[in-house]
Design a protein around this motif. Structure first.
Motif, PDB file in Angstrom:
ATOM      1  N   SER A 175       0.831  -1.203   0.000  1.00  0.00           N
ATOM      2  CA  SER A 175       0.000   0.000   0.000  1.00  0.00           C
ATOM      3  C   SER A 175       0.866   1.254   0.000  1.00  0.00           C
ATOM      4  N   ARG A 176       1.955   1.213   0.717  1.00  0.00           N
ATOM      5  CA  ARG A 176       2.871   2.348   0.787  1.00  0.00           C
ATOM      6  C   ARG A 176       3.516   2.617  -0.567  1.00  0.00           C
ATOM      7  N   ILE A 177       3.971   1.556  -1.212  1.00  0.00           N
ATOM      8  CA  ILE A 177       4.572   1.706  -2.544  1.00  0.00           C
ATOM      9  C   ILE A 177       3.534   2.247  -3.518  1.00  0.00           C
ATOM     10  N   ASN A 178       2.329   1.718  -3.447  1.00  0.00           N
ATOM     11  CA  ASN A 178       1.262   2.172  -4.335  1.00  0.00           C
ATOM     12  C   ASN A 178       0.927   3.644  -4.075  1.00  0.00           C
ATOM     13  N   ALA A 179       0.884   4.044  -2.812  1.00  0.00           N
ATOM     14  CA  ALA A 179       0.598   5.441  -2.467  1.00  0.00           C
ATOM     15  C   ALA A 179       1.686   6.374  -3.014  1.00  0.00           C
ATOM     16  N   LEU A 180       2.934   5.993  -2.822  1.00  0.00           N
ATOM     17  CA  LEU A 180       4.033   6.818  -3.342  1.00  0.00           C
ATOM     18  C   LEU A 180       3.987   6.904  -4.865  1.00  0.00           C
ATOM     19  N   ARG A 181       3.666   5.782  -5.509  1.00  0.00           N
ATOM     20  CA  ARG A 181       3.567   5.786  -6.973  1.00  0.00           C
ATOM     21  C   ARG A 181       2.459   6.730  -7.434  1.00  0.00           C
ATOM     22  N   GLU A 182       1.297   6.642  -6.806  1.00  0.00           N
ATOM     23  CA  GLU A 182       0.178   7.498  -7.195  1.00  0.00           C
ATOM     24  C   GLU A 182       0.497   8.974  -6.985  1.00  0.00           C
ATOM     25  N   VAL A 183       1.090   9.305  -5.849  1.00  0.00           N
ATOM     26  CA  VAL A 183       1.440  10.697  -5.566  1.00  0.00           C
ATOM     27  C   VAL A 183       2.498  11.174  -6.549  1.00  0.00           C
ATOM     28  N   TRP A 184       3.512  10.346  -6.782  1.00  0.00           N
ATOM     29  CA  TRP A 184       4.573  10.706  -7.732  1.00  0.00           C
ATOM     30  C   TRP A 184       3.981  10.964  -9.118  1.00  0.00           C
ATOM     31  N   GLU A 185       3.119  10.080  -9.579  1.00  0.00           N
ATOM     32  CA  GLU A 185       2.530  10.238 -10.914  1.00  0.00           C
ATOM     33  C   GLU A 185       1.654  11.485 -10.996  1.00  0.00           C
ATOM     34  N   ALA A 186       0.886  11.761  -9.957  1.00  0.00           N
ATOM     35  CA  ALA A 186       0.031  12.953  -9.961  1.00  0.00           C
ATOM     36  C   ALA A 186       0.876  14.226 -10.014  1.00  0.00           C
ATOM     37  N   LEU A 187       1.946  14.257  -9.229  1.00  0.00           N
ATOM     38  CA  LEU A 187       2.814  15.439  -9.234  1.00  0.00           C
ATOM     39  C   LEU A 187       3.547  15.572 -10.570  1.00  0.00           C
ATOM     40  N   ALA A 188       4.029  14.464 -11.096  1.00  0.00           N
ATOM     41  CA  ALA A 188       4.727  14.500 -12.387  1.00  0.00           C
ATOM     42  C   ALA A 188       3.777  14.929 -13.506  1.00  0.00           C
ATOM     43  N   ALA A 232      -3.904  16.452  -7.215  1.00  0.00           N
ATOM     44  CA  ALA A 232      -2.694  15.994  -6.513  1.00  0.00           C
ATOM     45  C   ALA A 232      -2.825  16.215  -5.006  1.00  0.00           C
ATOM     46  N   ASN A 233      -3.325  17.377  -4.605  1.00  0.00           N
ATOM     47  CA  ASN A 233      -3.488  17.654  -3.177  1.00  0.00           C
ATOM     48  C   ASN A 233      -4.504  16.719  -2.525  1.00  0.00           C
ATOM     49  N   LEU A 234      -5.601  16.442  -3.205  1.00  0.00           N
ATOM     50  CA  LEU A 234      -6.586  15.504  -2.664  1.00  0.00           C
ATOM     51  C   LEU A 234      -5.992  14.099  -2.547  1.00  0.00           C
ATOM     52  N   LEU A 235      -5.215  13.711  -3.532  1.00  0.00           N
ATOM     53  CA  LEU A 235      -4.558  12.407  -3.489  1.00  0.00           C
ATOM     54  C   LEU A 235      -3.558  12.344  -2.330  1.00  0.00           C
ATOM     55  N   ILE A 236      -2.810  13.407  -2.136  1.00  0.00           N
ATOM     56  CA  ILE A 236      -1.850  13.458  -1.022  1.00  0.00           C
ATOM     57  C   ILE A 236      -2.590  13.291   0.304  1.00  0.00           C
ATOM     58  N   LEU A 237      -3.717  13.958   0.446  1.00  0.00           N
ATOM     59  CA  LEU A 237      -4.504  13.823   1.677  1.00  0.00           C
ATOM     60  C   LEU A 237      -5.027  12.403   1.860  1.00  0.00           C
ATOM     61  N   ARG A 238      -5.548  11.820   0.786  1.00  0.00           N
ATOM     62  CA  ARG A 238      -6.092  10.457   0.864  1.00  0.00           C
ATOM     63  C   ARG A 238      -5.027   9.423   1.178  1.00  0.00           C
TER      64      ARG A 238
END
Length: 169
Positions: free
Chosen positions: A42-55, A83-89
């Motif tokens: 879940s942590r890896i997936n969260a970092l991937r999602e946040v990274w992709e949203a920011l990129a 991206a901000n909503l994803l970071i919060l989630r």
């Protein structure tokens, strides 16, 4: 009941309790290992999602930098809100420094957008920002903000790589 039967019964009881305790201990270790594995995934997936949203937000900004219409500003705003909503989630799976870096990234991207749009169009810094070359933190505030953003992007990429590689839990 004689002493021999009593000793046999006590040893049988003690053996049963010991085997049950060892079985429970092994089961619990297995459960904890599975939970850690799920958390890590879940942590890896969260970092991937946040990274992709920011990129994606940064890529869209770079692509639309020369456009001065409201639609370009709305596109960046939409990306930053997502991206901000994803970071919060996904914040339960991000370490405090990762959360701070992601929030700084959205702030710096907003700053870069404002500063670059305020500068004259023929600025050398604007041309550098539209390429994949490093922006020198030269004379303008926009160049400094872009340089800070690039440094932060590298830190986030390194962190993401370290977590995926198993160097950081």
């Amino acid at each position: 009941m004689n002493l021999e039967q009593l000793i046999t019964a006590l040893l049988t009881f003690a053996g049963t309790v010991l085997v049950t305790a060892v079985g429970f201990w092994q089961w619990r270790r297995s459960q904890l290992r599975e939970e850690r594995s799920e958390y890590r995934a879940s942590r890896i997936n969260a970092l991937r999602e946040v990274w992709e949203a920011l990129a994606d937000a940064e890529a869209d900004h770079r692509k639309n930098l020369r456009r001065s219409d409201r639609e370009a500003a709305q596109d960046l705003r939409r990306h930053l809100i997502e991206a901000n909503l994803l970071i919060l989630r996904r914040s339960p799976f991000l370490l405090p420094e990762e959360l701070e870096m992601a929030q700084q990234f959205t702030q710096l991207l907003t700053e870069v957008n404002i500063l670059f749009r305020a500068e004259p169009r023929q600025s050398e810094d604007s041309i550098l920002w539209e390429t994949s070359r490093k922006v020198s933190a030269g004379e303008t505030m926009a160049a400094q903000a872009a340089s800070d953003l690039e440094s932060l992007r590298e830190k986030l990429a390194d962190r993401y790589g370290a977590v995926v590689g198993g160097d950081i839990q």
